[in-house]
Motif scaffolding. Structure first.
Motif, PDB file in Angstrom:
ATOM      1  N   LEU A  33       0.808  -1.222   0.000  1.00 45.34           N
ATOM      2  CA  LEU A  33       0.000   0.000   0.000  1.00 45.34           C
ATOM      3  C   LEU A  33       0.846   1.280   0.000  1.00 45.34           C
ATOM      4  O   LEU A  33       0.386   2.343   0.391  1.00 45.34           O
ATOM      5  CB  LEU A  33      -1.005   0.023   1.154  1.00 45.34           C
ATOM      6  N   MET A  53      -0.676   7.358   0.407  1.00 48.28           N
ATOM      7  CA  MET A  53      -1.967   7.197   1.070  1.00 48.28           C
ATOM      8  C   MET A  53      -2.162   8.219   2.183  1.00 48.28           C
ATOM      9  O   MET A  53      -1.462   8.185   3.197  1.00 48.28           O
ATOM     10  CB  MET A  53      -2.101   5.780   1.639  1.00 48.28           C
ATOM     11  N   PRO A  83      -6.794   4.381  -3.088  1.00 53.36           N
ATOM     12  CA  PRO A  83      -6.347   5.237  -1.984  1.00 53.36           C
ATOM     13  C   PRO A  83      -4.851   5.495  -1.878  1.00 53.36           C
ATOM     14  O   PRO A  83      -4.451   6.623  -1.572  1.00 53.36           O
ATOM     15  CB  PRO A  83      -6.880   4.494  -0.744  1.00 53.36           C
ATOM     16  N   GLU A  84      -4.007   4.474  -2.094  1.00 52.27           N
ATOM     17  CA  GLU A  84      -2.577   4.727  -1.904  1.00 52.27           C
ATOM     18  C   GLU A  84      -1.981   5.549  -3.047  1.00 52.27           C
ATOM     19  O   GLU A  84      -0.862   6.051  -2.945  1.00 52.27           O
ATOM     20  CB  GLU A  84      -1.798   3.417  -1.721  1.00 52.27           C
ATOM     21  N   VAL A 126      -3.420   1.249   8.457  1.00 53.41           N
ATOM     22  CA  VAL A 126      -3.987   1.871   7.257  1.00 53.41           C
ATOM     23  C   VAL A 126      -4.965   2.971   7.650  1.00 53.41           C
ATOM     24  O   VAL A 126      -4.935   4.089   7.107  1.00 53.41           O
ATOM     25  CB  VAL A 126      -4.677   0.823   6.363  1.00 53.41           C
ATOM     26  N   GLN A 129      -3.360   6.267   8.517  1.00 52.52           N
ATOM     27  CA  GLN A 129      -2.909   7.100   7.397  1.00 52.52           C
ATOM     28  C   GLN A 129      -4.077   7.762   6.666  1.00 52.52           C
ATOM     29  O   GLN A 129      -3.891   8.775   5.972  1.00 52.52           O
ATOM     30  CB  GLN A 129      -2.080   6.267   6.419  1.00 52.52           C
ATOM     31  N   LEU A 130      -5.259   7.203   6.808  1.00 50.25           N
ATOM     32  CA  LEU A 130      -6.429   7.747   6.111  1.00 50.25           C
ATOM     33  C   LEU A 130      -7.185   8.789   6.935  1.00 50.25           C
ATOM     34  O   LEU A 130      -8.207   9.318   6.470  1.00 50.25           O
ATOM     35  CB  LEU A 130      -7.370   6.616   5.706  1.00 50.25           C
TER      36      LEU A 130
END
Length: 297
Positions: A33, A53, A83-84, A126, A129-130
């Motif tokens: 990712l 991302m 996303p990434e 993950v 990071q979002l």
């Protein structure tokens, strides 16, 4: 997507590699990712390919790009909406002109929120990071192809048509013989099929094969895959050959009225035997499912 806990998908400005004059790649270091990110310069402008991302990764990329540009105008593009690759574009607002092909812009608007929710479910690294992601709206949208003049260097953005996603595009630097493919190509990994029926079935194995045949015919000197090590034109041929074999093995069993689970098991075994060193074995089943759906009646 994967049964194990994913590592922190962080872009690091390490081992930056110069591919040609005024053209570098920030490698993904084989971290899941994290995409390979390009920075392409001309006399008056610089193009960034991919954001990483989320906002924090994008801030890292923007910081590097701004220093690299040294006062030159900044542009941003992404190879597709996942996303990434694209979910950091908001950070570039006001700092760079964001341009993509129309199908990708439509994917961002129509599917961005759903993919944000899906990826947040992949685990805490993950989701972290979002945090704070806002789906960006491109400043410039083109239909089929766009020639971007950076000053003494023209970069071509080309919409490939539906393949890995509905809105894939490749970025080529003709004077350097470099091609950025996004997830149309991975190095050392089975092709990623985002086959998630009934929610998203835009990936097309048959169209992907056609795209790879065209790209392989272009014979670039250097290929920058979406993930994995930078290589030469053989990367294009490897993906084309894999997809053709995946189709042939799947359809041969489909013709024999074998059940889909049996097809998956048998084709998976064939593919792993052919490429025992490749990562991402979970994507074989997704590819079989997609190609079963595309089997001619």
């Amino acid at each position: 997507m994967s049964e194990h806990v994913l590592p922190e998908p962080v872009v690091r400005i390490e081992e930056v590699r110069e591919l040609a004059r005024d053209l570098v790649v920030i490698p993904n270091r084989r971290v899941q990712l994290v995409p390979n990110i390009g920075v392409i310069g001309g006399t008056h402008s610089v193009l960034v390919v991919e954001t990483g991302m989320g906002p924090r990764n994008a801030e890292t990329v923007l910081g590097f790009a701004a220093e690299y540009a040294a006062g030159r105008r900044l542009y941003l593009t992404t190879t597709h909406f996942h996303p990434e690759h694209a979910f950091g574009a908001q950070v570039f607002a006001g700092q760079a002109t964001f341009l993509v092909n129309r199908a990708q812009a439509e994917d961002l608007a129509a599917k961005g929120a759903a993919y944000l929710d899906m990826f947040r479910g992949l685990g805490e690294p993950v989701a972290r990071q979002l945090e704070g992601v806002e789906i960006a709206t491109p400043d410039v949208v083109y239909d089929d192809a766009y020639d971007l003049d950076l000053g003494g260097r023209v970069v071509r953005l080309l919409a490939t048509g539906r393949a890995h996603s509905r809105g894939d595009q490749v970025i080529t630097v003709p004077d350097a013989g470099v091609m950025f493919t996004g997830d149309l190509v991975e190095a050392g990994q089975f092709a990623i099929f985002p086959w998630f029926p009934p929610h998203d079935t835009d990936v097309s194995g048959t169209r992907w094969i056609s795209v790879m045949r065209r790209l392989a015919g272009a014979s670039p000197r250097v290929v920058v895959p979406g993930h994995g090590d930078v290589g030469g034109p053989q990367l294009l041929a490897d993906v084309r050959d894999y997809l053709e074999l995946l189709r042939d093995e799947t359809w041969a069993r489909r013709d024999s009225a074998v059940g889909e689970q049996t097809i998956v098991e048998e084709v998976r075994a064939v593919m792993i035997e052919r490429h025992p060193e490749w990562a991402g074995r979970e994507w074989i089943e997704k590819g079989v499912g997609c190609l079963c759906a595309e089997h001619p009646a």
